[in-house]
Design an enzyme around this catalytic site. Structure first.
Site, mmCIF file in Angstrom:
data_model
loop_
_atom_site.group_PDB
_atom_site.id
_atom_site.type_symbol
_atom_site.label_atom_id
_atom_site.label_comp_id
_atom_site.label_asym_id
_atom_site.label_seq_id
_atom_site.Cartn_x
_atom_site.Cartn_y
_atom_site.Cartn_z
ATOM 1 N N GLY A 369 0.824 -1.206 0.000
ATOM 2 C CA GLY A 369 0.000 0.000 0.000
ATOM 3 C C GLY A 369 0.855 1.250 0.000
ATOM 4 O O GLY A 369 2.084 1.191 0.127
ATOM 5 N N PRO A 371 2.585 4.927 1.164
ATOM 6 C CA PRO A 371 3.263 5.289 2.420
ATOM 7 C C PRO A 371 2.313 5.908 3.432
ATOM 8 O O PRO A 371 1.354 6.594 3.074
ATOM 9 C CB PRO A 371 4.316 6.316 1.965
ATOM 10 C CG PRO A 371 4.453 6.129 0.499
ATOM 11 C CD PRO A 371 3.132 5.646 0.011
ATOM 12 N N VAL A 373 0.200 4.549 5.718
ATOM 13 C CA VAL A 373 -1.106 3.987 6.055
ATOM 14 C C VAL A 373 -1.023 2.988 7.207
ATOM 15 O O VAL A 373 -2.025 2.345 7.527
ATOM 16 C CB VAL A 373 -1.760 3.319 4.813
ATOM 17 C CG1 VAL A 373 -2.097 4.351 3.770
ATOM 18 C CG2 VAL A 373 -0.855 2.232 4.237
ATOM 19 N N GLY A 374 0.154 2.829 7.834
ATOM 20 C CA GLY A 374 0.243 1.999 9.031
ATOM 21 C C GLY A 374 0.792 0.609 8.823
ATOM 22 O O GLY A 374 0.623 -0.245 9.692
ATOM 23 N N THR A 376 3.968 -0.511 8.777
ATOM 24 C CA THR A 376 5.040 -0.848 9.716
ATOM 25 C C THR A 376 4.536 -0.913 11.151
ATOM 26 O O THR A 376 4.868 -1.836 11.910
ATOM 27 C CB THR A 376 6.175 0.185 9.604
ATOM 28 O OG1 THR A 376 6.651 0.205 8.249
ATOM 29 C CG2 THR A 376 7.318 -0.172 10.534
ATOM 30 N N SER A 691 -9.792 4.154 -17.721
ATOM 31 C CA SER A 691 -11.113 4.272 -17.094
ATOM 32 C C SER A 691 -11.827 5.569 -17.435
ATOM 33 O O SER A 691 -12.891 5.843 -16.905
ATOM 34 C CB SER A 691 -10.977 4.124 -15.573
ATOM 35 O OG SER A 691 -10.168 5.142 -15.040
ATOM 36 N N LYS A 734 -11.859 6.566 -5.878
ATOM 37 C CA LYS A 734 -12.551 7.440 -6.834
ATOM 38 C C LYS A 734 -13.893 7.917 -6.276
ATOM 39 O O LYS A 734 -14.253 9.098 -6.401
ATOM 40 C CB LYS A 734 -12.764 6.696 -8.151
ATOM 41 C CG LYS A 734 -11.477 6.399 -8.900
ATOM 42 C CD LYS A 734 -11.756 5.593 -10.153
ATOM 43 C CE LYS A 734 -10.469 5.272 -10.900
ATOM 44 N NZ LYS A 734 -10.693 4.464 -12.111
#
Length: 821
Positions: A369, A371, A373-374, A376, A691, A734
């Site tokens: 994911g 950087p 976002v938890g 580690t 898209s 989105k």
């Protein structure tokens, strides 16, 4: 010989040699690799087979000129020449006489006019005395082993003293200048005198070497004698003190005691006992003893059979995970599933239905994911929930295989790899090991660390992991490995196949708000010396901070901004300007300045040729506008820094419009005789992705038919030439971006309906979703009046105006480094 000398030509090719001198009467092989030398040899063979061998003054010069050579050399007859497969040439020459080069000339090789140096007559008595002295001194030198037995026999067989002097000079290791001086001496008496001086020096050197050897031998014998005496003292002391202090002082015995306590496997213990025995037989001050001592220290400090007891209380673990992190439900569920499975395995093992090896095997997880976002920090919480030790190994930029497998003990400063170091730090054989930034591993001439990880992360192999330093297998099967990566596509396929992927998506604004209130604010208040009653943030202030001052997937920048506000408030409190501060959304400008990001907003009215699309970036989603204008001219013009895929979507949309022109009441000649300009605003930002197909088709058909596109509808999806509406990625981000912009209706591919489960219920209930399988269904929702208005030509009355109405003013520069539609 005299006859041969008189027949030598006056001008001959020159072959320069490096670091050596040959003398008359010798037969020698000359190896030539330089073109200069090879050309000279070929010229000699093509002529009278005579060549001048001359030494270079500086052997490091690769392309010598005449000035780089000595003036005196040796004239030689070329007996044989052989060309080697590698391009070099080997020449066999017979040295004839000393010759002086009067001048050198150079083209493809060196040539010289030569003048032979005749032998100068000597006094017979003096010559005989010098010859006898020369033989005696050479016999002494030869006895020292400096000259090979074959050369000694050849030299001693020479009857003529001058010839003997030449052979002695050639076979002994004199300086090049000294050998050249002997060659330049025309008188045999002068040569022998110079050579006797050199032999005296060589004899003194040999005497000094012999003395040094004797001293070294004596020192070795002394050390050996001290070693035996020291061992005898240990035995005597042990007998006198009853063995108490003697055993403690015996280093090898101390290691044996520690190794016995480790309960090692037989094959591992056999190898380590061998090293202990080597240490016991070795002098304590030997260099190798220090290496073995360090190795045994590492071995005895590793937790071969020490493990921490897993905390298998699932509700308690769930509470710990919830306390440490907000959201991340998929990750928490996976950890709790692991705990539940581990608990059931343990119960079956207690009943004898499973072996201990089956119970101890752990999963290999990889958190992927963006950087912040938890990824580690959740690993640390997992270790806390399991009751295990936690070890973090940063792999970002690691380029050496020895980082994983360690160095072999033959190298100075060798150490085990990071895994074994982490195991020793943890003190248990079943810690949680975080392999951080596994996608940032590098490759160099020192090996590929990602390939070294294949064995580590394979549950069927890692129980026999062998570190190069240890040299014995260490069981890693009980370790719970967790890897993190920002870009999973950069992880090698073989490595990715061994891991279970858990994707971390971007936080939505509501989640960021809760994280800020629960974790970020208390931490920043503590770090900046503030008490909870001295500063507070309203929810509106935090929401504005999230949406207008940060643009990220995680919460790192959000924490920095909260810290900035806290520091400015701390300054005001420290100067007694205020006692407490309540930060509102209107006061954020005072602390942080003008907002850096302004989210896109929906159009204020329905417009012809303007549709609303949605795009995804790693830091969140947003909306974009596709504008189409039709004017006299030819062809399709695309602007807005579109990537190749988006350009293809625009062409596909135009083809779809042409194919359905009769059904949509579009005059084909109007399409062929018009310039159709498709533009996506924010032209400084690159945009790419398939898209935007639905938004392209809606904008283009709206401009061609004059039917306005709805301003409250945003769409995402890939289209085909036949009108199918295909699925896309990043739907959650989105939709969140569209919700921020005030969009009420979302058009999406029907195949993406399962992705709606990832969107929070309160957001789903406030928006209406329109799953579509065809572009016709998209147009039915996106255009005012729907498909019926198209098929009856309701917009034809508006087609007279080819100018697209002006779009509402929008902020640019808010999408970061490129958007993916």
């Amino acid at each position: 010989m005299t006859t041969d000398i008189l027949q030598l030509p006056a001008n001959v090719p020159v072959c320069p040699v490096r670091g050596s001198v040959i003398y008359p009467t010798m037969v020698q092989h000359i190896d030539a690799s330089r073109s200069l030398s090879i050309n000279a040899i070929e010229a000699a063979m093509a002529g009278e087979k005579v060549i001048l061998i001359v030494s270079q003054r500086d052997k490091d010069v690769d392309d010598p000129q005449g000035a780089d050579l000595y003036d005196v050399g040796t004239a030689c007859n070329v007996l044989r020449v052989r060309k080697n497969p590698d391009g070099t040439v080997q020449m066999l020459v017979s040295a004839v006489a000393r010759a002086r080069a009067k001048n050198y000339t150079r083209d493809e090789y060196l040539r010289a006019d030569i003048e032979l140096m005749p032998e100068v007559a000597a006094d017979p008595v003096e010559f005989q005395a010098l010859a006898r002295e020369l033989r005696e001194k050479f016999d002494i030198i030869a006895a020292g082993g400096k000259v090979s037995a074959e050369s000694v026999q050849t030299i001693q067989g020479k009857e003529e003293a001058g010839e003997m002097a030449d052979h002695i000079a050639f076979n002994l290791d004199f300086k090049l200048e000294d050998k050249q001086a002997l060659l330049e001496a025309a008188s045999p008496v002068a040569r022998i005198r110079k050579l006797l001086t050199l032999l005296d020096t060589e004899q003194e050197v040999q005497a000094v070497q012999a003395r040094i050897r004797a001293q070294v031998k004596e020192e070795i014998d002394k050390n050996q004698r001290e070693y035996y005496l020291r061992e005898q003292m240990k035995v005597i002391q042990k007998e006198l003190q009853g063995g108490e202090d003697g055993e403690e002082g015996d280093e090898a015995d101390a290691f044996r005691t520690k190794i016995e306590a480790l309960e090692l496997k037989p094959d591992v213990k056999k190898e380590i006992d061998r090293e202990v025995n080597r240490l016991a037989r070795m002098h304590p001050d030997a260099a190798e003893a220090s290496v073995i001592r360090t190795y045994l220290t590492w071995v005895t400090e590793l937790p071969w059979n020490t493990r921490s007891e897993d905390r298998l209380d699932v509700p308690e673990a769930a509470q710990i995970l919830d306390d440490d992190h907000y959201g991340l439900e998929k990750v928490k569920d996976r950890v709790l599933e692991f705990l539940a499975v581990r608990r059931l395995r343990k119960e079956r093992a207690e009943r004898g239905e499973l072996s201990a090896e089956d119970v101890n095997k752990g999963p290999i997880l990889v958190f992927t994911g963006p950087p912040g976002v938890g990824k580690t920090s959740i690993a640390q919480s997992i270790a806390k929930a399991l009751g295990r030790k936690y070890v973090r190994i940063a792999l970002g930029g690691a380029r050496d295989e020895s980082d994983i497998r360690g160095h072999r003990r033959t190298y100075i400063g060798a150490m085990p790899g990071r895994l074994i170091q982490g195991i020793r730090t943890a003190g248990t054989k079943n810690p949680v090991i975080l392999l951080d930034e596994v996608d940032k591993l590098g490759t160099s001439y020192q090996g590929d660390p990602s390939s070294a990880l294949l064995e580590v992360l394979d549950p069927s192999q890692n129980q026999h992991f062998t570190d190069h330093y240890l040299g014995v297998a260490f069981d890693l099967s009980e370790v719970m490995f967790i890897a993190t990566a920002n870009y999973p596509e950069q992880i090698p396929a073989a490595l990715m196949d061994r891991m279970e992927v858990i994707d971390f998506s971007s936080y939505i604004e509501q989640e960021k708000l809760e994280i800020a209130k629960r974790y970020l604010m208390p931490r920043q208040l503590t770090q900046n010396g503030l008490k909870p009653n001295q500063i507070s943030f309203t929810d509106a202030a935090l929401e504005k901070l999230i949406s207008h001052y940060t643009r990220e997937a995680g919460v790192r920048n959000l924490e920095r901004e909260i810290g900035t506000v806290a520091r400015k408030v701390a300054r005001r409190i420290a100067t007694a300007e205020v006692k407490r501060v309540k930060v509102t959304d209107k006061e954020l400008d005072r602390y942080l300045g003008q907002a850096r990001h302004t989210p896109e907003t929906e159009n204020r009215e329905d417009m012809v040729g303007v549709s609303t699309g949605m795009f995804y970036t790693p830091v969140g989603g947003d909306i974009l506008f596709v504008e189409t204008s039709v004017m006299p001219g030819k062809g399709l013009v695309l602007t807005g820094q579109l990537g190749d895929v988006m350009k293809e979507s625009a062409r596909a949309a135009l083809t779809y419009a042409k194919t359905n022109s009769e059904r949509f009441h579009i005059d084909k000649s109007r399409i062929d005789d018009s310039e159709i300009h498709v533009h996506v605003p924010a032209g400084a930002i690159p945009k790419e992705g398939p898209s935007a197909g639905g938004a392209m088709a809606t904008s283009l058909i709206s401009a061609l038919t004059g039917i306005p596109a709805r301003h409250d509808v945003a769409m995402t999806g890939e289209m085909t030439l036949t009108g199918r509406y295909l699925p896309i990625g990043g739907l959650k981000e989105k939709v969140l971006g569209a919700r921020r912009a005030g969009i009420k209706h979302i058009i999406m591919p029907k195949a993406n309906e399962p992705d709606l489960r990832d969107i929070p219920l309160h957001l789903r209930s406030s928006m209406r979703f329109h799953p579509c399988e065809t572009v016709d269904e998209v147009l039915d929702v996106a255009l005012v009046g729907g498909l019926k208005a198209l098929e009856r030509g309701a917009g034809l009355s508006n087609i007279g105006s080819n100018v697209t109405p002006e779009t509402p003013k929008r902020k640019t520069g808010r999408r970061g480094a490129g958007a993916s539609a």
